[in-house]
Design a protein around this motif. Structure first.
Motif, PDB file in Angstrom:
ATOM      1  N   ALA A  27       0.841  -1.203   0.000  1.00 24.51           N
ATOM      2  CA  ALA A  27       0.000   0.000   0.000  1.00 24.51           C
ATOM      3  C   ALA A  27       0.872   1.246   0.000  1.00 24.51           C
ATOM      4  O   ALA A  27       0.599   2.209  -0.710  1.00 24.51           O
ATOM      5  CB  ALA A  27      -0.929  -0.009   1.206  1.00 24.51           C
ATOM      6  N   LEU A  28       1.938   1.213   0.775  1.00 20.39           N
ATOM      7  CA  LEU A  28       2.835   2.367   0.799  1.00 20.39           C
ATOM      8  C   LEU A  28       3.585   2.495  -0.518  1.00 20.39           C
ATOM      9  O   LEU A  28       3.733   3.585  -1.060  1.00 20.39           O
ATOM     10  CB  LEU A  28       3.840   2.223   1.945  1.00 20.39           C
ATOM     11  N   ASN A  29       4.036   1.362  -1.047  1.00 24.37           N
ATOM     12  CA  ASN A  29       4.800   1.414  -2.289  1.00 24.37           C
ATOM     13  C   ASN A  29       3.975   1.931  -3.458  1.00 24.37           C
ATOM     14  O   ASN A  29       4.496   2.586  -4.341  1.00 24.37           O
ATOM     15  CB  ASN A  29       5.332   0.021  -2.631  1.00 24.37           C
ATOM     16  N   TYR A  30       2.678   1.611  -3.445  1.00 27.03           N
ATOM     17  CA  TYR A  30       1.814   2.102  -4.521  1.00 27.03           C
ATOM     18  C   TYR A  30       1.285   3.493  -4.208  1.00 27.03           C
ATOM     19  O   TYR A  30       0.429   3.995  -4.918  1.00 27.03           O
ATOM     20  CB  TYR A  30       0.653   1.134  -4.737  1.00 27.03           C
ATOM     21  N   SER A  31       1.748   4.061  -3.112  1.00 26.25           N
ATOM     22  CA  SER A  31       1.293   5.368  -2.608  1.00 26.25           C
ATOM     23  C   SER A  31      -0.230   5.474  -2.598  1.00 26.25           C
ATOM     24  O   SER A  31      -0.815   6.447  -3.066  1.00 26.25           O
ATOM     25  CB  SER A  31       1.950   6.530  -3.341  1.00 26.25           C
ATOM     26  N   LEU A  32      -0.849   4.452  -2.057  1.00 24.09           N
ATOM     27  CA  LEU A  32      -2.300   4.492  -1.899  1.00 24.09           C
ATOM     28  C   LEU A  32      -2.645   5.478  -0.788  1.00 24.09           C
ATOM     29  O   LEU A  32      -1.807   5.840   0.026  1.00 24.09           O
ATOM     30  CB  LEU A  32      -2.836   3.109  -1.535  1.00 24.09           C
ATOM     31  N   SER A  33      -3.887   5.884  -0.776  1.00 22.70           N
ATOM     32  CA  SER A  33      -4.310   6.794   0.287  1.00 22.70           C
ATOM     33  C   SER A  33      -5.776   6.533   0.603  1.00 22.70           C
ATOM     34  O   SER A  33      -6.449   5.769  -0.091  1.00 22.70           O
ATOM     35  CB  SER A  33      -4.108   8.249  -0.157  1.00 22.70           C
ATOM     36  N   GLY A  34      -6.234   7.169   1.653  1.00 20.94           N
ATOM     37  CA  GLY A  34      -7.635   7.022   2.039  1.00 20.94           C
ATOM     38  C   GLY A  34      -7.906   5.633   2.589  1.00 20.94           C
ATOM     39  O   GLY A  34      -7.016   4.969   3.109  1.00 20.94           O
ATOM     40  N   PRO A  35      -9.141   5.166   2.454  1.00 20.07           N
ATOM     41  CA  PRO A  35      -9.504   3.859   3.006  1.00 20.07           C
ATOM     42  C   PRO A  35      -8.644   2.721   2.466  1.00 20.07           C
ATOM     43  O   PRO A  35      -8.436   1.722   3.141  1.00 20.07           O
ATOM     44  CB  PRO A  35     -10.965   3.688   2.566  1.00 20.07           C
ATOM     45  N   MET A  36      -8.115   2.869   1.272  1.00 22.48           N
ATOM     46  CA  MET A  36      -7.259   1.815   0.721  1.00 22.48           C
ATOM     47  C   MET A  36      -5.988   1.657   1.551  1.00 22.48           C
ATOM     48  O   MET A  36      -5.452   0.570   1.693  1.00 22.48           O
ATOM     49  CB  MET A  36      -6.863   2.168  -0.718  1.00 22.48           C
ATOM     50  N   LEU A  37      -5.480   2.759   2.057  1.00 20.04           N
ATOM     51  CA  LEU A  37      -4.262   2.707   2.865  1.00 20.04           C
ATOM     52  C   LEU A  37      -4.598   2.289   4.288  1.00 20.04           C
ATOM     53  O   LEU A  37      -3.951   1.418   4.865  1.00 20.04           O
ATOM     54  CB  LEU A  37      -3.603   4.088   2.850  1.00 20.04           C
ATOM     55  N   ARG A  38      -5.633   2.904   4.821  1.00 23.59           N
ATOM     56  CA  ARG A  38      -5.987   2.616   6.208  1.00 23.59           C
ATOM     57  C   ARG A  38      -6.506   1.192   6.377  1.00 23.59           C
ATOM     58  O   ARG A  38      -6.320   0.590   7.426  1.00 23.59           O
ATOM     59  CB  ARG A  38      -7.023   3.626   6.700  1.00 23.59           C
ATOM     60  N   GLY A  39      -7.116   0.673   5.321  1.00 23.35           N
ATOM     61  CA  GLY A  39      -7.580  -0.705   5.381  1.00 23.35           C
ATOM     62  C   GLY A  39      -6.446  -1.683   5.635  1.00 23.35           C
ATOM     63  O   GLY A  39      -6.638  -2.753   6.201  1.00 23.35           O
ATOM     64  N   SER A  40      -5.233  -1.310   5.205  1.00 21.93           N
ATOM     65  CA  SER A  40      -4.091  -2.191   5.418  1.00 21.93           C
ATOM     66  C   SER A  40      -3.425  -1.938   6.763  1.00 21.93           C
ATOM     67  O   SER A  40      -2.346  -2.466   7.029  1.00 21.93           O
ATOM     68  CB  SER A  40      -3.074  -1.993   4.299  1.00 21.93           C
ATOM     69  N   GLY A  41      -4.014  -1.121   7.582  1.00 22.11           N
ATOM     70  CA  GLY A  41      -3.520  -0.956   8.940  1.00 22.11           C
ATOM     71  C   GLY A  41      -2.615   0.238   9.158  1.00 22.11           C
ATOM     72  O   GLY A  41      -2.014   0.375  10.215  1.00 22.11           O
ATOM     73  N   ILE A  42      -2.502   1.119   8.166  1.00 24.32           N
ATOM     74  CA  ILE A  42      -1.649   2.294   8.363  1.00 24.32           C
ATOM     75  C   ILE A  42      -2.524   3.478   8.727  1.00 24.32           C
ATOM     76  O   ILE A  42      -3.439   3.851   7.991  1.00 24.32           O
ATOM     77  CB  ILE A  42      -0.830   2.590   7.094  1.00 24.32           C
ATOM     78  N   LYS A  43      -2.235   4.049   9.869  1.00 23.12           N
ATOM     79  CA  LYS A  43      -3.098   5.106  10.375  1.00 23.12           C
ATOM     80  C   LYS A  43      -2.634   6.440   9.817  1.00 23.12           C
ATOM     81  O   LYS A  43      -1.818   7.119  10.420  1.00 23.12           O
ATOM     82  CB  LYS A  43      -3.027   5.102  11.903  1.00 23.12           C
ATOM     83  N   HIS A  44      -3.112   6.767   8.673  1.00 27.60           N
ATOM     84  CA  HIS A  44      -2.704   8.041   8.085  1.00 27.60           C
ATOM     85  C   HIS A  44      -3.936   8.727   7.518  1.00 27.60           C
ATOM     86  O   HIS A  44      -4.603   8.197   6.632  1.00 27.60           O
ATOM     87  CB  HIS A  44      -1.677   7.820   6.984  1.00 27.60           C
TER      88      HIS A  44
END
Ligand code: SF4
Lengths: 390, 167
Positions: free
Chosen positions: A210-227
């Motif tokens: 998720a970080l490598n694809y620079s996802l954001s929003g629910p797509m990023l948070r869904g993977s457990g990253i609180k941003h």
């Protein structure tokens, strides 16, 4: 020896579950996806280019038409960017009203997502329920701006007009109706074995990816990253509000379903706080020559009328330079990069569209999986083609 | 007059035109196909609040082979134009086209290199619904206008167009 053969299947651009006109070219081995290639551009509208030919004010309606499920968030991102460029400070009331309205927008966008995602997975009736609640938010839109969808209500330096007198009533109706509706959705979906089977463990994206694809929003948070930009770099007075940032665990479609439901609950909390604590004050900043004067003044004061006329016909000169302003739109980080050459029109407007960048993770999510998971993956990314293609 | 008295009650006399138009009108299946923002308003129209099922057209057909009405809901880009045309050609006769919104009708606010300035440049349009996006009521009104138009159609005039099937 039998020869192994793959079949190439074309999905879209006219396909009921590609949420518009996305096209995905799939290479299949039996039912397994070997390779997925999204083909975008079927809704390319040239919005960024069009904005270059418009005065700063007149470019606002173009932003509505990008992510048309969340028009107010787009307005806000653009207006904040221009305000940053011009160094305009908006009154407190404007900030609170903007927060309230964009949070309603988040709910509205998630409602459409929920309805269409469930529809793709076979739960037809969900769409009917979510659109029922969505109408109540549209009523608020209509009350403030007179338009159901493309409100263009948030303007540079303030709002298009004063909040209506019965604003309270409409928002309270939403606050009452949406939680009831959400209970219905949970009853219908959360225990639904078909829905669970089709989303659990499907379309997984790990935190690292998720970080490598620079996802954001629910797509990023869904993977457990609180941003969340509302907490990480608050804008428009989000620091005054009390809310939680939900995160998922493993980043599958089920996690993101729960996460978006929780986000809707948190948004309702913010709306409640904003409604209760809405300060009094003007609905536009007082910056003569840049921000339109209030309509009442235009009718009775000579000076205001001249300013109004000048802004509408010639716009305003901007300082040279470039700004970037990002907000947490329902789909992720929505950024506006405006480069100005000092004239009254933007030299270049570049949008960082969250759903376009999130869509980049689609091949990663579906390769090696079954064909039917592609439908789930497209739904869970929550794309809006207007924003992907612009 | 004379004839009607002699036939049993279960038989109703009408003309082929009336019968055909009534059938076309009352079960018109739209193509489930959305392009841009207007498609969301189209979905609202199908949703409970406005409930297009009242007019016998709640069934969206994902396949053009089963559809009668194409609602062009949204802006048609240069890249999408050939697809729209193909979809139209794939629809069986009789077929109608409703252009929904400013973009589909004339390009709307996007007078630029990317957007086809009106879908009527590539396919024939029967009804235009203005608005950006049109309200669901407007869309319903457009559909009712289309019904009025269908009522005036005659099978005879359409014979050439539809082929020899009903010949
Ligand atoms: S007419 Fe307006 S709402 Fe409809 S597709 Fe065009 S820009 Fe979007």
């Amino acid at each position: 020896m039998t020869e192994q053969k793959t079949v190439t299947v074309n999905m879209g651009p006219q396909h009921p579950s590609t949420h518009g006109v996305l096209r995905v070219v799939l290479e299949l081995d039996g039912e397994t996806v070997i390779k997925a290639t999204p083909v975008v551009g079927y809704l390319h509208t040239g919005i960024e280019k069009t904005m270059e030919n418009k005065l700063y004010y007149k470019a606002i309606p173009c932003t509505d038409r990008m992510d048309y499920l969340a028009p107010m968030s787009n307005n806000l991102g653009y207006c904040l960017a221009v305000e940053k460029l011009m160094g305009i400070e908006v009154p407190e009331k404007v900030k609170w009203a903007r927060v309230l309205l964009t949070e309603l927008t988040r709910i509205k966008s998630h409602l459409v997502w929920l309805g269409t995602h469930a529809l793709d997975l076979g739960a037809m009736s969900m769409l009917l329920y979510t659109f029922r609640e969505r109408e109540s938010i549209i009523d608020v839109y209509e009350a403030v701006s007179g338009q159901r969808m493309m409100s263009t209500y948030i303007r540079i330096g303030g709002l298009a007009k004063e909040l209506p007198k019965d604003f309270d009533k409409w928002v309270r109706k939403v606050l009452k109706q949406v939680p009831q509706g959400m209970q219905d959705y949970i009853d219908l979906l959360s225990g639904n074995q078909i829905f669970i089977n089709r989303t659990k463990g499907v379309a997984v994206i790990s935190a690292e990816d998720a970080l490598n694809y620079s996802l954001s929003g629910p797509m990023l948070r869904g993977s457990g990253i609180k941003h969340d930009l509302r907490k990480a770099s608050p804008y428009s007075g989000y620091e005054n509000f009390d809310f939680e940032i939900p995160v998922g665990r493993i980043g599958d479609a089920w996690d993101r379903y729960l996460l978006r439901l929780e986000e809707m609950r948190q948004s309702l909390r913010i709306v409640q706080q904003a409604l209760d604590g809405m300060p009094e004050g003007p609905y536009r900043a007082h910056v003569p020559g840049v921000v339109l004067p209030p309509k009442e003044d235009v009718l009775y004061k000579m000076e205001s009328m001249i300013h109004h006329f000048k802004i509408i016909t010639e716009g305003f000169e901007t300082p040279r330079g470039a700004v970037y302003q990002a907000i947490e739109a329902p789909k992720g980080e929505l950024g506006y990069y405006i480069s100005s050459d000092g004239s009254n029109k933007p030299h270049r407007v570049r949008v960082r569209p969250p759903s376009y960048i999130n869509l980049g993770a689609l091949p990663k999510m579906v390769e090696g999986r079954l064909l039917s998971d592609v439908i789930c993956a497209i739904g869970t990314i929550d794309i809006v083609l207007g924003e992907v293609d612009r | 007059m004379g004839l009607e008295e002699k036939i049993p009650d279960s038989i109703i006399l009408t003309t082929v035109d009336k019968m055909a138009n009534w059938a076309h009108k009352r079960s018109m299946w739209p193509l489930g196909f959305g392009l841009a923002c207007c498609a969301i308003e189209m979905m609202s129209t199908f949703a409970p609040h406005f409930d297009l099922a009242r007019f016998g057209m709640e069934v969206m057909r994902p396949s053009p082979r089963q559809a009668d009405l194409m609602i062009v809901a949204g802006r048609v880009s240069m890249k999408m134009a050939p697809v729209v045309k193909t979809l139209y050609e794939q629809m069986p006769n009789p077929k109608w086209v409703l252009s929904m919104g400013a973009c589909a009708s004339c390009g709307g606010v996007f007078n630029n290199y990317a957007i086809v300035q009106g879908v009527d440049r590539i396919i024939p349009v029967d009804v235009y619904v203005p608005g950006c996006p049109p309200r669901p009521e407007q869309l319903i009104d457009g559909i009712l206008k289309l019904y009025e138009q269908i009522e005036k159609e005659s099978v005879k005039d359409k014979r050439e167009e539809w082929g020899r099937r009903i010949g």
